[in-house]
Every structure is written in structure tokens, then in C-alpha cells.
Design a protein around this motif. Structure first.
Motif, mmCIF file in Angstrom:
data_model
loop_
_atom_site.group_PDB
_atom_site.id
_atom_site.type_symbol
_atom_site.label_atom_id
_atom_site.label_comp_id
_atom_site.label_asym_id
_atom_site.label_seq_id
_atom_site.Cartn_x
_atom_site.Cartn_y
_atom_site.Cartn_z
ATOM 1 N N ILE A 99 0.857 -1.186 0.000
ATOM 2 C CA ILE A 99 0.000 0.000 0.000
ATOM 3 C C ILE A 99 0.898 1.243 0.000
ATOM 4 N N ALA A 100 0.472 2.275 -0.723
ATOM 5 C CA ALA A 100 1.237 3.517 -0.792
ATOM 6 C C ALA A 100 1.188 4.255 0.541
ATOM 7 N N ILE A 101 2.349 4.730 0.946
ATOM 8 C CA ILE A 101 2.484 5.519 2.169
ATOM 9 C C ILE A 101 3.415 6.682 1.850
ATOM 10 N N TYR A 102 3.006 7.879 2.242
ATOM 11 C CA TYR A 102 3.863 9.056 2.137
ATOM 12 C C TYR A 102 4.165 9.492 3.562
ATOM 13 N N ASN A 103 5.427 9.435 3.953
ATOM 14 C CA ASN A 103 5.788 9.664 5.342
ATOM 15 C C ASN A 103 7.110 10.440 5.419
ATOM 16 N N PRO A 104 7.086 11.731 5.071
ATOM 17 C CA PRO A 104 8.334 12.502 5.001
ATOM 18 C C PRO A 104 9.006 12.756 6.352
ATOM 19 N N PRO A 121 -2.666 10.159 8.804
ATOM 20 C CA PRO A 121 -4.062 10.156 8.379
ATOM 21 C C PRO A 121 -4.240 9.232 7.174
ATOM 22 N N VAL A 122 -5.463 8.802 6.977
ATOM 23 C CA VAL A 122 -5.771 7.824 5.937
ATOM 24 C C VAL A 122 -6.496 8.480 4.771
ATOM 25 N N ILE A 123 -6.153 8.043 3.584
ATOM 26 C CA ILE A 123 -6.941 8.348 2.390
ATOM 27 C C ILE A 123 -7.580 7.031 1.977
ATOM 28 N N TYR A 124 -8.912 7.031 1.968
ATOM 29 C CA TYR A 124 -9.657 5.827 1.647
ATOM 30 C C TYR A 124 -10.011 5.806 0.162
ATOM 31 N N GLY A 125 -9.703 4.706 -0.470
ATOM 32 C CA GLY A 125 -10.200 4.425 -1.804
ATOM 33 C C GLY A 125 -11.215 3.319 -1.644
ATOM 34 N N TYR A 172 -2.296 16.469 2.477
ATOM 35 C CA TYR A 172 -1.615 15.975 3.674
ATOM 36 C C TYR A 172 -0.098 16.088 3.486
ATOM 37 N N PRO A 173 0.458 17.302 3.572
ATOM 38 C CA PRO A 173 1.896 17.477 3.324
ATOM 39 C C PRO A 173 2.791 16.785 4.350
ATOM 40 N N ASP A 174 2.253 16.480 5.527
ATOM 41 C CA ASP A 174 3.051 15.810 6.558
ATOM 42 C C ASP A 174 2.930 14.293 6.508
ATOM 43 N N GLY A 175 2.230 13.790 5.505
ATOM 44 C CA GLY A 175 2.149 12.352 5.310
ATOM 45 C C GLY A 175 0.746 11.796 5.356
ATOM 46 N N TYR A 176 0.608 10.614 4.783
ATOM 47 C CA TYR A 176 -0.664 9.903 4.746
ATOM 48 C C TYR A 176 -0.390 8.443 4.409
ATOM 49 N N ARG A 177 -1.409 7.648 4.611
ATOM 50 C CA ARG A 177 -1.361 6.246 4.187
ATOM 51 C C ARG A 177 -2.655 5.948 3.452
#
Length: 136
Positions: A23-28, A37-41, A96-101
Motif C-alpha cells: 500500500i502507498a504511504i507518504y511519510n516525510p 491520516p488515511v486516504i480511503y479508496g 496531507y503534506p506531513d504524510g498519509y497512508r
């Protein structure tokens, strides 16, 4: 138009290629992933050949959608899987510039999914506020 057999073969090949992709995760900032925070598809319904894939953030912002011939294509087409749809992730990073999953929810689980229910409630609240402000 393609034949049913060709469509089934293409879908099976797609599932095989996507199998095991994370699963894609953005975690800078290297936060614990569970804190992001979650982005739901999710599969928002439809009929074979015309299923509505949708994206909503945990805080209730609509982030797009995609028409899919099958639910099997949605995790890729919505950008849920790592490396898929970098164009979508540009907008996700703005929100969500600070990250998301990412998380994908199939049609059978959408109505009972607590995260999606809460996100939809927040979206409704934002819509009501926007409507009342425009009337006021």
C-alpha cells in the motif's frame, strides 16, 4: 469492444501483476505509520463494466474518483498501491503534506467501514457549512 474471455484474461493478468504490491504511504517525517491520516479508496458501486471508484480523506475531503470495469482494477487506478498513479499523489501530498497512508475498501465492506462513515459525516458537515455560509 473486447470479448468477455479477453477481458477476463486481462483482469487475471492485472491481479497477478499487482499481487503483493504494498500500500502507498507518504511519510516525510518518519512518523509511526499508524499515526498518519488515511486516504480511503473504495468501490462506490455501479454495475459490471461501470463501477465507481472513489477517494476521500479521513477529514472528509473528496479527492477524486475513477470509473472501473471491475473492482480488481481500483487499487491501482485510485493510487492505493505503491508506485501507482503518481499524478494522484501530487494532490494527496497537497492535502496531507506531513504524510498519509492509503487504504482500499471493497464494496461489500463500505457501508460498515467506520473510517469511511466518519469521513462521509465530515464531508456532509463541510457541505452544510458551505451551503449555509453561501446563503447567509
Amino acid at each position: 469492444m473486447t470479448t468477455e474471455a479477453a477481458a477476463a484474461l486481462y483482469e487475471a493478468q492485472h491481479i497477478y501483476q499487482m499481487q503483493g504490491r504494498p500500500i502507498a504511504i507518504y511519510n516525510p517525517h518518519d512518523k509511526p505509520v499508524s499515526d498518519l491520516p488515511v486516504i480511503y479508496g473504495f468501490n462506490n458501486g455501479g454495475r459490471p463494466g461501470w463501477f465507481s471508484g472513489a477517494l476521500i480523506s479521513q477529514d472528509g475531503k473528496w479527492l477524486g474518483g475513477h470509473l472501473c470495469s471491475s473492482e480488481a482494477y481500483m487499487p491501482h487506478d485510485l493510487g492505493i498501491l505503491e508506485g501507482s498513479r503518481p499524478d494522484r499523489h501530487e494532490e494527496f501530498k497537497e492535502h496531507y503534506p506531513d504524510g498519509y497512508r492509503m487504504e482500499f475498501v471493497g464494496y461489500d465492506d463500505v457501508l460498515s467501514h467506520e473510517g469511511i462513515k466518519k469521513a462521509a459525516e465530515l464531508a456532509d458537515e463541510k457541505e452544510k457549512q458551505a451551503t449555509s455560509q453561501s446563503k447567509g
